[in-house]
Design a protein around this motif. Structure first.
Motif, PDB file in Angstrom:
ATOM      1  N   SER A  15       0.831  -1.202   0.000  1.00  0.00           N
ATOM      2  CA  SER A  15       0.000   0.000   0.000  1.00  0.00           C
ATOM      3  C   SER A  15       0.866   1.253   0.000  1.00  0.00           C
ATOM      4  O   SER A  15       0.618   2.194  -0.741  1.00  0.00           O
ATOM      5  CB  SER A  15      -0.902   0.031   1.228  1.00  0.00           C
ATOM      6  OG  SER A  15      -1.640  -1.153   1.295  1.00  0.00           O
ATOM      7  N   GLU A  72       4.464   1.141  -0.237  1.00  0.00           N
ATOM      8  CA  GLU A  72       5.656   1.044  -1.089  1.00  0.00           C
ATOM      9  C   GLU A  72       5.335   1.225  -2.563  1.00  0.00           C
ATOM     10  O   GLU A  72       6.027   1.931  -3.277  1.00  0.00           O
ATOM     11  CB  GLU A  72       6.347  -0.291  -0.860  1.00  0.00           C
ATOM     12  CG  GLU A  72       7.118  -0.313   0.440  1.00  0.00           C
ATOM     13  CD  GLU A  72       7.828  -1.639   0.649  1.00  0.00           C
ATOM     14  OE1 GLU A  72       8.256  -2.263  -0.332  1.00  0.00           O
ATOM     15  OE2 GLU A  72       7.925  -2.060   1.815  1.00  0.00           O
ATOM     16  N   LEU A  73       4.293   0.556  -3.032  1.00  0.00           N
ATOM     17  CA  LEU A  73       4.020   0.598  -4.469  1.00  0.00           C
ATOM     18  C   LEU A  73       2.929   1.587  -4.826  1.00  0.00           C
ATOM     19  O   LEU A  73       2.937   2.183  -5.892  1.00  0.00           O
ATOM     20  CB  LEU A  73       3.638  -0.788  -4.977  1.00  0.00           C
ATOM     21  CG  LEU A  73       4.699  -1.860  -4.742  1.00  0.00           C
ATOM     22  CD1 LEU A  73       4.205  -3.206  -5.250  1.00  0.00           C
ATOM     23  CD2 LEU A  73       5.996  -1.490  -5.444  1.00  0.00           C
ATOM     24  N   PHE A  74       1.958   1.762  -3.939  1.00  0.00           N
ATOM     25  CA  PHE A  74       0.808   2.598  -4.314  1.00  0.00           C
ATOM     26  C   PHE A  74       0.826   3.971  -3.655  1.00  0.00           C
ATOM     27  O   PHE A  74      -0.040   4.781  -3.928  1.00  0.00           O
ATOM     28  CB  PHE A  74      -0.498   1.857  -4.007  1.00  0.00           C
ATOM     29  CG  PHE A  74      -0.649   0.597  -4.807  1.00  0.00           C
ATOM     30  CD1 PHE A  74      -1.040   0.654  -6.136  1.00  0.00           C
ATOM     31  CD2 PHE A  74      -0.368  -0.640  -4.263  1.00  0.00           C
ATOM     32  CE1 PHE A  74      -1.160  -0.496  -6.898  1.00  0.00           C
ATOM     33  CE2 PHE A  74      -0.479  -1.798  -5.010  1.00  0.00           C
ATOM     34  CZ  PHE A  74      -0.882  -1.727  -6.329  1.00  0.00           C
ATOM     35  N   ASP A 105      -0.075   5.017  -0.956  1.00  0.00           N
ATOM     36  CA  ASP A 105      -1.401   5.306  -0.418  1.00  0.00           C
ATOM     37  C   ASP A 105      -1.274   5.844   0.997  1.00  0.00           C
ATOM     38  O   ASP A 105      -1.395   5.095   1.966  1.00  0.00           O
ATOM     39  CB  ASP A 105      -2.241   4.018  -0.446  1.00  0.00           C
ATOM     40  CG  ASP A 105      -3.636   4.238   0.083  1.00  0.00           C
ATOM     41  OD1 ASP A 105      -4.212   5.297  -0.207  1.00  0.00           O
ATOM     42  OD2 ASP A 105      -4.158   3.336   0.781  1.00  0.00           O
TER      43      ASP A 105
END
Lengths: 712, 712
Positions: free
Chosen positions: A614, A616-618, A620
């Protein structure tokens, strides 16, 4: 002094001086001095006293010239300085000595040229500090108070671009301000006041925003920021605008590396982190836009009336395709179409042919529109509909008499109605219909996407204004204590958190394998984690300093040795203060991350998100300035896309959001109490357990100013 | 017949007929018949043979009228039908009988009116099937072949909107087509051919796109789709355009619920799933846009030359703020600024003042621009720069002579240069400079955001074209066999997958608690999962049909009982075919989800993503039409934001992406082989193990047409 403790000087006499002196007056054709006098006399209706200074001339433009401001009999409110760069400091010195309150410096060749120029600007600030003179500029095209009929500008464009109106503009550079002004004028909306403050050696955009927040003739503020230099000042100005219910529409340059580089090449301002800037804007109700065109769309719409945040939209069209396109964008942007009241549908039914579909969009078809009575009756019914607060009218083509008739009906229907009728003039070909809409105050927008986006921003501002916490003030301590930073050990940080009311379980610190085995044996839990204790090591996992899932005393012994060896491969063994043995928390829990750091422009900012992909990649996460309130902390949690996981979507476990919110507020209170010292506090992970079971800070890092030990 | 097996009729004689008959000819002023004849004669340069039919008249517009097309001596290529709705079918019947190949039906009052109208359109299709007549319309404004000087239209706008040019347009409704055409004309780019096919009772947008793909006078195609009725036909047309290197710029209406509802209210087309549509567009190189204005930006830019996908951008400006804004958007959109060649910098250095910063953006400042020689030298140096493939010129304001001079220099510098100079005319006030840019073929765009977005789409199309797989054809089987669907049990589905070369471990199916205990004892693994086996139950977890982490024979017995009882609470116990006992896979592995389903418009589509929050909250999936190739399957994996997790970012475990890609291709091959039967195949989870260890389908659901058992 402002409620926030920020001092704002009263700029009334800068904006509308009773008397002006032009320093560097000239009548050499097309010179800056000559154009300035022309703008002040021929093209201004201003009735104040004008005097001229130029040591090399007896007269200019038929008026006498004095050698210096020191020779003036009375003290003017404003000195307009357009002398050569090398004479500017002396002129300003004389202005200050003479007690002149404001100087507007047109001359360029300072901060925008590099280091030497910055040094001269520092000299200007010394004059400010010594004499009380306030400086607007240098390297600026001037200040246009169009609502008062006064152009303090050398620009030949002033004579053309002066339509009074409810919008106030504050920019650094000139082009991005005039671009806005021209476009708004072309849509029939005037910019009544334009600050274009150039290099901002002294006064800055925030000062101008603060002035406009209180100015009766300004309803909407537009600004372009290449960087926010003084965060607390900007925040204080924005809060003042909010108190007055005046939206600020802001375009920030320097959100990408290319933009930041380009901005740096021509202004001295620091372009801060784009994410933090946007988060602060959102929190302060500043309407951020991506483009000057978007700024024009949004500002001209906001100028038509204050939104409530509960607006529902009707689409009125005479081409099915454009009606469908508009409805589509409304849905995509998450806005709501209105459900027309039965009385409205009755009115439409009476005049429309039987085959016309009744509802929203109101599609009257091209044939019907040729009948003025029907056109007027239908648009009037739509704008008077009690369930509708915005009427969008997509007009795909310039269609001669048809679009002219439509424009006449729209302008007529708007009279006396609060609900704005917003034409969307989709064609690049303008015609009589477009002209009538502009004249009639309907401020047409150019494309469906842009129009719906403008409505979204409009409604969003209304929602923010309705929900704002009038008592809240940002902490606003961007300045860190000088010197090195010190990180605390996890155990020390957790103890501080415990004292602050945050559940941060600390196990036993051990110093040998045997102590580790003992500690395991005495734990209530039969599964423990072991972590190196060291103020020098912030990323314990990266150096092999963490061992999880230890289930026996012999495993605990082995883990101790492993940690010792792993860490010693990266650091001198002496940094190891010990090893923490902690019971591992039973599943299920959700791993959240909470970080608070001092932003160098705005002060302490809290960042919240759930761990793993959530964040790290998004990416968010949600952000808020400190202090958090229970309401803002809850909003932070709810606005991440991961909040579904916390509240237990689709019948899954619900986690303890109440405890999470309480913990966020306690962390905020703790940092606020020690704001001078705390640079950064991160809890990663903060375990959020099932409803009723609270939260637990499983790791904590605290960095503080190191002049002395942390005090509390 | 097309390579894809889709039949496209040659439309040459519809688009440029040798002879036309107008059925319903009239000279009643302002009637549809009269306006049509006027457009064909007064406003067309077309030299073909024109005849008129009207049973109620002897003459029209000074020409003789025949009572019926049956009385025509020769067979015209096109019949334009504008009789009253109740006479249309008879007229079309006569056209068909007379052997006329094409009819253009202006008359409205059919499908757009509801059920009865649809029935009449079905009658039209019967005439098509029986006689070979092809129908364009009904309910349409006509067909304008502007490049050939022929307007087959009743619209009074035809006489105004006819600028020849390289863009071809295919729309259903009229307004959204003319809107585009007017705006492109206002920027100096003509629409040479416009199909506006109304209700599309027979011929449809795909037929027109296919025609334009092969038409020499058309370089860029613009289309507005309210829905794609015949997916394979659309895909065949799009692939033909790709073969010819002609971009299709497409605006899809009906992406939100509001849009779909509004579209449905005035056309008969079905608005398919927006996500699938967009995925198919991307895969076929169709450039999807959000707005008509965006379509104009993108199409006029693409009309200036085919992109390579490797374009780098220079920004040329005379206002620092607008240069920074433009650079910013370039960075935000992920495009690349060019690094100017040393020779270019030398040229700039020679003419610019010493304080001007050298580099990209090329900021020549407003003062410099007043000198025509410097302005020309700098823009010429920029457009000739070998590292630059697009030059963006933001122009914040209309500035009289200055912008006029700039325009002259830009137009001059563009001559003979391939690199497009793209002016961004930011002000809503147009002036002589704008006019010169339009006349000079520079097609100015209105805002920085829009211009950079257009460049992004332009470059994206070039990249797609350069990378496209010319041999690939979509499977294209949207039509399912009629009747009910049948789901297979997990065990049966896994056996099929194994036969297809996919690793899908199947454990032992047991029928009692004792058998479960035995099965556990015989497993190599000491941790098993147990799952109910039933073709009736697709969501096993929802009915308590799954027990995980069983670590002893007695737990296996208990789990069997638990599953039996849980499932019996939801279903009759007889649906339980048994319980599957499977070894649990050792960590670490990543849980992926692969689904293939038959889309009712485009045929089978594969969806890939990682499980958990990635799919549920972030909708992070990629999609491709079947068949997958190794390259497209790899691209699917790499374009999800979660691909970092698979490749092992920041030194973490790397997973077996090669095996994953191979498995995706095998699944695709398997479904392609059984495409008529397979409706849906989902593997959730597909465990992706560390590099070299392959993947494993841990669960599988297969739904097929149920007329008979699944055959393979």
């Amino acid at each position: 002094m402002d409620r926030e403790g920020t001092v704002f000087q009263d700029l009334s006499h800068l904006v509308l001086p009773r008397s002006i002196v032009v320093v560097g007056a000239s009548d050499k054709p097309d010179s800056i001095g000559a154009r300035t006098i022309e703008n002040l006399t021929t093209y201004s209706t201003w009735k104040g006293e004008l005097t001229l200074v130029n040591p090399g001339r007896q007269t200019a433009a038929g008026m006498p010239c004095l050698p210096s401001v020191l020779d003036l009999k009375t003290v003017p409110d404003v000195a307009i300085v357009s002398v050569r760069a090398e004479h500017v400091v002396q002129s300003l010195n004389e202005c200050g000595e003479r007690g002149i309150p404001f100087a507007i410096v047109f001359t360029s060749g300072f901060g925008e040229m590099g280091e030497a120029g910055h040094a001269v600007e520092a000299q200007m600030r010394e004059i400010v500090a010594r004499t009380g003179l306030r400086i607007y500029g240098p390297n600026c095209p001037g200040l246009n108070n169009i609502n008062a009929g006064l152009g303090m500008s050398f620009s030949p464009a002033y004579r053309i671009d002066r339509m009074p109106g409810p919008i106030g503009v504050a920019t650094q550079g000139g082009g991005v301000g005039r671009s806005f002004m021209q476009s708004a004028m072309a849509r029939g909306v005037g910019t009544g006041l334009w600050f274009s403050g150039g290099n901002e050696a002294d006064l800055q955009v925030s000062d101008y925003i603060h002035y406009m927040a209180d100015a009766d003739d300004i309803r909407v503020i537009y600004t372009v920021l290449e960087g926010v230099r003084d965060g607390p000042r900007f925040m204080a100005a924005a809060l003042q605008a909010a108190r007055r219910g005046k939206p600020i529409v802001a375009l920030k340059v320097g959100k990408s590396d290319y933009g930041a580089k380009a901005a740096a090449s021509h202004t001295a301002a620091i372009a801060g982190s784009a994410e933090i800037n946007s988060a602060v804007f959102r929190e302060l109700g500043v309407v951020e836009v991506d483009d000057i065109g978007e700024a024009v769309d949004v500002a001209t719409l906001l100028a038509r009336g204050q939104p409530t945040g509960r607006e529902k939209i009707a689409v009125y069209c005479f081409s099915g395709g454009s009606g469908a396109l508009t409805s589509d964008r409304i849905g995509i942007e998450g806005l709501e179409m209105s459900e027309l009241a039965p009385a409205t549908l009755d009115k439409l039914k009476k005049v429309l042919p039987p085959y016309a579909p009744l509802g929203n969009p109101v599609d009257v078809t091209g044939e019907v529109l040729a009948d003025a009575n029907i056109a007027h009756a239908t648009i009037e019914a739509t704008v008077k509909d009690p369930n509708t607060q915005v009427v969008l009218v997509p007009i795909p083509v310039e269609y001669g008499k048809t679009t002219q008739l439509l424009a006449e009906c729209m302008v007529k229907a708007q009279v006396g109605e609060k609900t704005p009728i917003v034409p969307i003039w989709m064609s690049d070909r303008e015609g009589e219909g477009h002209r009538l809409m502009v004249e009639g105050g309907l401020a047409p927008i150019r494309s469906v996407r842009n129009a719906v986006l403008a409505v979204k921003r409009h409604v969003g501002y209304g929602r923010w204004l309705a929900g704002r916490d009038a008592a809240w003030q940002p902490l606003g301590q961007p300045q860190a204590a000088p010197g090195e930073r010190t990180a605390m050990s996890e155990a020390a940080a957790k103890k501080l958190l415990q004292a602050a009311g945050v559940n941060a379980p600390v196990g036993t610190v051990v110093h040998s394998a045997a102590e580790a085995a003992d500690a395991f044996a005495q734990m209530a839990s039969n599964r423990v984690a072991m972590k190196v204790v060291s103020a020098q090591i912030t990323h314990k996992t990266d150096v092999g300093g963490v061992q999880l899932g230890i289930e026996s005393a012999s495993q605990a012994e082995a883990a101790f040795e492993a940690i010792r060896q792993n860490v010693s491969a990266h650091h001198h063994p002496s940094v190891i203060e010990g090893v923490l043995v902690e019971p591992m928390l039973d599943k299920p829990f959700v791993e959240a991350v909470v970080g608070i750091h001092r932003d160098s422009v705005f002060g302490h900012v809290c960042t919240f998100g759930l761990g793993g992909v959530s964040i790290e990649l998004f990416k968010d996460v949600s952000r808020r300035l400190l202090p958090l309130t229970p309401a803002s902390a809850r909003a932070m949690v709810m606005e991440t896309r991961c909040h579904d996981l916390l509240v237990g979507h689709r019948g899954q476990t619900a986690f303890d959001v109440d405890a999470l919110v309480q913990t966020l507020v306690r962390l905020s209170d703790f940092v606020v109490q020690h704001a001078e010292q705390i640079e950064e506090l991160e809890i990663n992970p903060l375990a959020v357990r099932p409803q009723g079971q609270g939260v637990a800070a499983l790791d904590a890092v605290l960095t503080h100013s190191s002049k002395e030990n942390f005090k509390w």
